[in-house]
Design an enzyme around this catalytic site. Structure first.
Site, PDB file in Angstrom:
ATOM      1  N   ASP A 214      -5.083  -4.918  -6.904  1.00 51.14           N
ATOM      2  CA  ASP A 214      -6.281  -5.238  -7.675  1.00 51.14           C
ATOM      3  C   ASP A 214      -6.041  -4.997  -9.167  1.00 51.14           C
ATOM      4  O   ASP A 214      -5.451  -3.977  -9.545  1.00 51.14           O
ATOM      5  CB  ASP A 214      -7.415  -4.329  -7.181  1.00 51.14           C
ATOM      6  CG  ASP A 214      -8.776  -4.733  -7.712  1.00 51.14           C
ATOM      7  OD1 ASP A 214      -9.216  -5.850  -7.424  1.00 51.14           O
ATOM      8  OD2 ASP A 214      -9.409  -3.915  -8.421  1.00 51.14           O
ATOM      9  N   GLU A 277      12.216   0.818   0.312  1.00 52.57           N
ATOM     10  CA  GLU A 277      12.673   1.869   1.231  1.00 52.57           C
ATOM     11  C   GLU A 277      12.341   1.504   2.676  1.00 52.57           C
ATOM     12  O   GLU A 277      12.824   2.136   3.615  1.00 52.57           O
ATOM     13  CB  GLU A 277      11.951   3.190   0.930  1.00 52.57           C
ATOM     14  CG  GLU A 277      12.312   3.828  -0.384  1.00 52.57           C
ATOM     15  CD  GLU A 277      11.301   4.920  -0.756  1.00 52.57           C
ATOM     16  OE1 GLU A 277      10.493   5.333   0.106  1.00 52.57           O
ATOM     17  OE2 GLU A 277      11.314   5.334  -1.928  1.00 52.57           O
TER      18      GLU A 277
END
Ligand code: NOJ
Length: 565
Positions: A214, A277
């Site tokens: 956002d 990751e």
């Protein structure tokens, strides 16, 4: 994550059709008139049937709902209005088992003023570590009675609110680019950065496929927070006004000191590493109202985010020359940084495109439409253009975003009673701007059921227009020529002909109101004018309106099997 049924291949998001679910308005399983996660889970098979690849869920986190959930008071929990974390697990598992990926929203520019972090900042007082996490400043004037600068909130009114100290005397001011209940963080704070890495990991550990970020152009503010008056015709979120030719605002004089500051890129490089990751090509999608597209493309450089909403495309009127130009500009701008272009026509913040494309008054982009809007759209023209525009969009290479209900051809609800409105924009402008409630009305599933099958109860939190009975899903499913069947056909042909990984090769002009292009083995013709045009050779694969022989009527799009010489 189940994985096996999900669309395969690295970087799935490059070609994905991502369907936005607005949880308040999709499906309500507990009968309280407000959509919820269990409701979403129960309707996922219908989305599978539609043929989408992923869903993006607008916020369902703990929130006082002052901005419909974009005011988060706990980033790692589900608001009881929508269910529980267990309900989220069920939703995600159901989606993954159906081969649908799940993207969630993250709201990092501001929290809710109810958030414990903000409450701690208020309690700790000026100069404290807790206050440094948000944007507090002393006021100007003799006794700090004036706001620190002249910035205005996107929702109208000042962007600053003064605090009251524990002894009842007026205190410092805090910045909120949106509602008073949405204080802006200070992203210079390493503590804030660490909290958000933890939020990302919280959801990544639970298996989400990515985040829609956002206000991804708003987190860093210019040093010194200098005064700034936006151009009268500018978009309040920083994008170009709808009236501009795509690209023209490249000349835009000044960047607002709260939008698109260079410092945001460091944050996304950091987030990129966090996502990397995890296995499975997780994705970051930017809600960044940045203009021109060549600048927006910075958000999707290889080590930053993966996608950015193409608002320049959304804001382009139904006009062949302008569409052609924005399509070229998008493919070039995003292509230059190795990213796919995205395409989008509707979302929970803008007038639904089945209405927007037929507005005749001045308020073409505007701040919502309602009963008193001048030039309200003709519904039939709007639907026709929406079908044509969607058929064009879904033929383009890259990733497309759909907003719930557009596959039913839903228009904006323009007759909402004032008492039902909830958008802070409506309140902060004293009703001068209608705001976004008209595109957020719960969607119709079954014509004959109470609340058109949206809720197991009789009510919906915003009233649904009676005429929506005719647009309910059960009235369109399996009905040849319905908007729902048009979307299903477009999505299946898009996949079959690999259009999303194709290219745009413009064909010789069929007239100034017509766009014709070739994408792989498909020719696409979109007619934005009123006069009919003769289609080129090739079997018709899809048409947004009935054809008369080989004539494509006005406001219509057709896909043809390309004929090779
Ligand atoms: C953009 C969201 O899409 C909108 O709904 C919200 O009001 C603002 N950001 C503030 O979070």
């Amino acid at each position: 994550m189940t994985g096996t049924k999900l669309i395969s291949g690295a970087e799935w998001w490059r070609t994905a059709v991502i369907y936005q679910i607005y949880p308040r308005s999709f499906a309500d399983a507990n009968g309280d008139g407000m959509g919820d996660l269990a409701g979403i889970s129960s309707r996922l098979p219908q989305l599978k049937d539609l043929g989408i690849d992923a869903i993006w869920l607008s916020p369902f986190y703990t929130s006082p709902q002052r901005d419909a959930g974009y005011d988060v008071s706990d980033y790692c929990d589900v608001d009881p209005l929508f269910g529980t974390l267990d309900d989220f697990e069920v939703l995600q598992r159901t989606a993954h088992d159906l081969g649908i990926r799940v993207i969630v929203d993250i709201v990092p520019n501001h929290s809710s003023s109810d958030h414990g972090w903000f409450q701690a900042a208020l309690a700790a007082g000026p100069g404290s570590e807790e206050r440094a996490r948000y944007t507090f400043r002393d006021g100007k004037g003799k006794v700090g009675e004036l706001p620190p600068n002249n910035w205005e909130s996107v929702f109208g009114g000042p962007a600053w609110t003064r605090t009251t100290d524990p002894d009842g005397t007026p205190g410092q001011w805090y910045l909120h680019l949106f509602d008073t209940s949405q204080p802006d963080f200070d992203w210079d704070s390493e503590w804030v950065r660490e909290q958000f890495r933890a939020v990302l990991r919280f959801w990544l550990d639970r298996g989400v496929d990515g985040f829609r970020v956002d206000v991804a152009h708003g987190m860093i503010k210019a040093p010194g927070l200098p005064d700034y008056t936006p151009p009268a015709e500018g978009g309040s979120m920083g994008g170009a006004p709808a009236t501009l030719e795509p690209g023209i605002s490249a000349e835009s004089p000044v960047t607002a000191p709260y939008w698109a500051q260079d410092g945001v890129h460091e944050i996304y490089r950091d987030w990129h590493k966090v996502l990397a990751e995890y296995p499975g090509d997780r994705v970051l999608a930017a809600e960044a109202w940045v203009d021109p597209l060549s600048k927006m493309a910075k958000w999707v450089r290889p080590d930053e985010m993966h996608q950015a909403f193409n608002f320049a495309y959304l804001e382009t009127p139904w006009n062949a020359a302008k569409l052609k130009s924005v399509i070229d500009e998008s493919i070039e701008a995003f292509g230059n940084v190795g990213a796919p272009s995205t395409w989008v026509l509707s979302n929970h913040d803008v007038v639904r495109h089945a209405s927007r494309l037929a507005l005749t008054g001045e308020n073409l982009q505007g701040h919502g439409i309602g009963p008193k809007t001048v030039g309200l759209p003709n519904t039939a023209v709007g639907l026709r253009r929406a079908r044509a525009a969607s058929a064009l969009m879904l033929s383009l290479p890259g990733s497309s975003y759909l907003y719930q209900g557009e596959e039913l051809g839903l228009p904006e609800a323009v007759d909402l009673p004032d008492y039902a409105r909830e958008d802070p924009t409506w309140f902060r402008t004293n009703g001068e701007r209608y705001g976004r409630d008209g595109c957020r009305v719960p969607i119709p599933w079954e014509a004959a059921s109470a609340s058109f099958g949206f809720s197991t109860g009789a009510q919906s939190w915003l009233p649904q227009p009676i005429a929506w009975a005719g647009l309910a899903r059960d009235q369109q499913n399996g009905v040849a020529g319905s908007t729902l069947e048009l979307y299903k056909l477009a999505l299946s042909l898009r996949r079959e002909h690999s259009l999303a990984s194709g290219t745009v090769e413009w064909l010789e002009s069929l007239g100034s109101d017509v766009m014709a292009y070739r994408n792989g083995d498909v020719t696409i013709v979109a007619n934005t004018g009123a006069a009919s045009v003769q289609l080129p050779a090739g079997d018709v694969l899809l048409a947004s309106e009935d054809l008369v022989g080989r004539t494509l009527p006005g406001d219509a799009t057709a896909w043809l099997r390309a004929v090779t010489a």
